[in-house]
Design a protein around this motif. Structure first.
Motif, PDB file in Angstrom:
ATOM      1  N   LEU A 321       0.827  -1.203   0.000  1.00 33.81           N
ATOM      2  CA  LEU A 321       0.000   0.000   0.000  1.00 33.81           C
ATOM      3  C   LEU A 321       0.868   1.262   0.000  1.00 33.81           C
ATOM      4  CD1 LEU A 321      -2.845  -1.056   2.468  1.00 33.81           C
ATOM      5  CD2 LEU A 321      -2.995  -0.810  -0.015  1.00 33.81           C
ATOM      6  N   GLN A 322       1.996   1.229   0.706  1.00 33.24           N
ATOM      7  CA  GLN A 322       2.908   2.370   0.692  1.00 33.24           C
ATOM      8  C   GLN A 322       3.468   2.593  -0.709  1.00 33.24           C
ATOM      9  OE1 GLN A 322       3.442   4.599   2.876  1.00 33.24           O
ATOM     10  NE2 GLN A 322       3.037   3.767   4.921  1.00 33.24           N
ATOM     11  N   LYS A 325       0.747   4.080  -2.793  1.00 28.17           N
ATOM     12  CA  LYS A 325       0.544   5.483  -2.418  1.00 28.17           C
ATOM     13  C   LYS A 325       1.589   6.368  -3.075  1.00 28.17           C
ATOM     14  CE  LYS A 325       0.031   8.535   1.596  1.00 28.17           C
ATOM     15  NZ  LYS A 325       0.985   9.545   1.114  1.00 28.17           N
ATOM     16  N   LYS A 326       2.823   5.891  -3.118  1.00 28.27           N
ATOM     17  CA  LYS A 326       3.897   6.657  -3.753  1.00 28.27           C
ATOM     18  C   LYS A 326       3.602   6.861  -5.235  1.00 28.27           C
ATOM     19  CE  LYS A 326       8.942   6.710  -4.329  1.00 28.27           C
ATOM     20  NZ  LYS A 326      10.212   5.996  -4.043  1.00 28.27           N
ATOM     21  N   GLU A 328       0.621   6.893  -6.601  1.00 27.39           N
ATOM     22  CA  GLU A 328      -0.503   7.814  -6.701  1.00 27.39           C
ATOM     23  C   GLU A 328      -0.064   9.248  -6.413  1.00 27.39           C
ATOM     24  OE1 GLU A 328      -5.074   7.441  -5.527  1.00 27.39           O
ATOM     25  OE2 GLU A 328      -3.777   7.577  -3.769  1.00 27.39           O
ATOM     26  N   ASP A 329       0.783   9.416  -5.395  1.00 30.17           N
ATOM     27  CA  ASP A 329       1.251  10.754  -5.031  1.00 30.17           C
ATOM     28  C   ASP A 329       2.073  11.398  -6.149  1.00 30.17           C
ATOM     29  OD1 ASP A 329       0.019  10.513  -2.607  1.00 30.17           O
ATOM     30  OD2 ASP A 329       1.841  10.049  -1.475  1.00 30.17           O
ATOM     31  N   ASN A 338      -8.262   3.301  -3.076  1.00 30.62           N
ATOM     32  CA  ASN A 338      -7.320   4.333  -2.693  1.00 30.62           C
ATOM     33  C   ASN A 338      -6.386   3.848  -1.587  1.00 30.62           C
ATOM     34  OD1 ASN A 338      -6.539   6.675  -0.874  1.00 30.62           O
ATOM     35  ND2 ASN A 338      -7.289   7.759  -2.674  1.00 30.62           N
ATOM     36  N   PRO A 339      -5.065   3.793  -1.837  1.00 33.61           N
ATOM     37  CA  PRO A 339      -4.147   3.243  -0.829  1.00 33.61           C
ATOM     38  C   PRO A 339      -4.034   4.116   0.420  1.00 33.61           C
ATOM     39  CG  PRO A 339      -2.917   4.152  -2.677  1.00 33.61           C
ATOM     40  CD  PRO A 339      -4.354   4.161  -3.077  1.00 33.61           C
ATOM     41  N   SER A 340      -4.138   5.441   0.283  1.00 30.66           N
ATOM     42  CA  SER A 340      -4.085   6.314   1.455  1.00 30.66           C
ATOM     43  C   SER A 340      -5.213   5.982   2.420  1.00 30.66           C
ATOM     44  CB  SER A 340      -4.174   7.783   1.032  1.00 30.66           C
ATOM     45  OG  SER A 340      -3.076   8.139   0.220  1.00 30.66           O
ATOM     46  N   SER A 341      -6.398   5.749   1.881  1.00 31.25           N
ATOM     47  CA  SER A 341      -7.546   5.400   2.721  1.00 31.25           C
ATOM     48  C   SER A 341      -7.338   4.059   3.403  1.00 31.25           C
ATOM     49  CB  SER A 341      -8.820   5.370   1.876  1.00 31.25           C
ATOM     50  OG  SER A 341      -9.101   6.642   1.339  1.00 31.25           O
TER      51      SER A 341
END
Length: 524
Positions: A321-322, A325-326, A328-329, A338-341
């Motif tokens: 997930l991290q 997130k990277k 996506e960011d 959504n990995p942040s969620s």
């Protein structure tokens, strides 16, 4: 949602121009007009489809009877057929109105051509408006004018309809011939018939006169098939739409990330099957690459660097997930879910969101036992979600968790009643419920604690509203969960998680997920 199709016209103009087939059976890109509508309605959660055709076009009646008997494209269709000739479309609507008095409905004429994605968004908006009571109807409109006698529509700044007009008088929108209405519109229709009025435009004027709150939903283009040349025009329009969508997306890659086996206890095949089904829906639009979560755990984040525009993921490990997130960011990728969620919304986080926002959930105290659930990760075996009959057993189980190095726990009181599983796609209008004790699948057998379901009636629309609100609050777009329906009919949501297997509704869910993904990617 109920749907209705008016297919009772003669198609005389087409016949006079040499078109031999009756209008409902005229093919657009190889698909009969009537079949195209039925297919789209089935793709958008049709409870029942009512069709009226005239009583002397035998081919149309026989075709629809075959659809009733054999289904369409391998799917059974809840089709109700009314055979009767009528003098106008409004009279046709009146003949089938007795089947439309109990629920919101969408009605259209058989020759209306529009984009499927726009229609799916329209239906989703219509369902939301009907549930919330924010409008009495949602009418399709367009600024594309290619009609011999268009019905012009005036609106206010919020796209609320203020009038229907035969002349333009500064109006830029016209009626698209797709009517989404609440059941009370039938009362207006009946009064029109009593006044011996005819034509659908007069019915629409009467809706405004009766104080109905009608909203407009803009489509980019809507066509009617009135002349032979309209057939080629409609085919070109739909081919161009398909080509544009494919040109926009085919250049992109989609990476489908399958869930690690340890996060799919007793359910690997089912979890793989829903991802496979979604990929099949997306194949016309994306170049799809498949990866497993374990591969990403063992690799650096560089594996995502060339970055596929879309990362479709069932992953649950914090490491993966991290990495997602990277990606996506970076702004180069869309990631669903959504990995942040997912990183923030552990079980305890979701429990806190429900309590803070007054979403019905399991009580913290009770007299019928306890459920203790790990929250640092999702359940991986039967020891991660445990029932305790009393306080002493609860304390022993909590200590067992601590010995395993798990201190992040959610402890709630047991709720007696029917266990109901629910599945949804946020904002897409898709929502399904089932009773796992009705011969359904069980990962760990915990359902036995609540016994066989008694099917106590409860408010499914309110459950959907609460689930959709929870999806919005948590950012979990593709979701599933469990709730308990007490003998009183009140329910408590006891679990909410990302991307379930959708095993009991896989095909329908896959279509809804694919629609959601295509729209989200277009909006990026």
């Amino acid at each position: 949602m109920k749907y209705a199709i008016i297919a009772a016209g003669e198609g005389s103009r087409l016949a006079s121009e040499g078109v031999e087939k009756p209008k409902p059976l005229v093919c657009i890109n190889g698909e009969p007009l009537i079949d195209r509508l039925i297919r789209m309605f089935m793709d958008n959660r049709a409870e029942e489809i009512i069709v009226i055709c005239n009583d002397h076009t035998t081919l149309v009646r026989l075709h629809l009877e075959q659809v009733q008997r054999d289904g369409l494209n391998g799917r059974q269709v809840p089709l109700r057929l009314v055979v009767k000739s009528t003098p106008s479309s409004m009279h046709s609507m009146f003949e089938i109105s007795r089947f439309l008095k109990d629920t919101p409905f969408c009605l259209t004429t058989v020759d209306t051509i529009f984009r499927e994605q726009e229609f799916a968004e329209y239906i989703s908006n219509l369902e939301t408006m009907m549930k919330t009571g924010s409008a009495d109807g949602l009418m399709a409109v367009t600024d594309y004018i290619d009609d011999e006698k268009p019905l012009y529509i005036s609106t206010d700044a919020d796209l609320r309809i203020t009038g229907f007009h035969d002349t333009q008088n500064g109006c830029t929108l016209i009626s698209g011939g797709i009517y989404g209405l609440s059941p009370k519109s039938i009362q207006t229709l009946e009064r029109c018939m009593e006044r011996k009025e005819s034509r659908m435009r007069n019915f629409q004027r009467a809706l405004i006169a009766d104080g109905m709150n009608l909203a407009a939903c803009k489509f980019s283009k809507i066509l009617d098939i009135d002349h032979k040349e309209d057939i080629e025009k409609a085919e070109d329009f739909l081919k161009e739409d398909t080509r544009k969508t494919k040109d926009f997306l085919k250049k992109q890659k989609c990476c489908a990330i399958y869930r690690a086996r340890r996060f799919s206890p007793n359910s690997v095949d089912r979890d793989d099957a829903i991802m496979d089904a979604v990929c099949r829906e997306l194949v016309p639009y994306y170049e799809i690459e498949r990866l497993h979560e374990e591969e990403l755990e063992e690799a650096s984040s560089a594996i995502l660097a060339d970055a596929t525009l879309l990362l479709l993921t069932m992953a649950r490990s914090k490491d993966v997930l991290q990495k997602l997130k990277k990606a996506e960011d970076s702004g180069k990728a869309v990631v669903v879910n959504n990995p942040s969620s997912l990183l923030q919304m552990t079980r305890s986080g979701i429990d806190a969101v429900m309590r803070h926002n007054n979403i019905p959930c399991a009580p913290l105290y009770g007299k019928d036992g306890w459920w203790i659930k790990r929250s640092d990760e999702t359940a991986q075996d039967k020891n991660d979600v445990v029932f305790a009959a009393d306080d002493a057993e609860k304390e022993r189980i909590i200590e067992d968790f601590r010995k395993r190095g798990i201190s992040d726990l959610v402890t709630t009181a047991h709720v007696a009643g029917d266990l109901v599983k629910f599945y949804g796609v946020a904002g897409a209008g898709f929502f399904h419920t089932s009773y796992p004790t009705d011969g359904g699948f069980s990962k760990f057998g915990d359902e036995r604690q609540n016994g066989t379901a008694h099917h106590t009636p409860f408010d499914k629309e309110r459950l959907q509203t609460d689930a959709e609100r929870l999806a919005m609050l948590t950012g979990i777009e593709i979701y599933g969960g469990d709730c308990i329906v007490a003998p009183s009919g009140e329910y408590s949501i006891i679990d909410f998680n990302d991307w379930p297997s959708f095993a009991v509704c896989r095909n329908e869910a896959a279509k809804a997920i694919a629609r959601y993904i295509l729209q989200k990617n277009k909006e990026k």
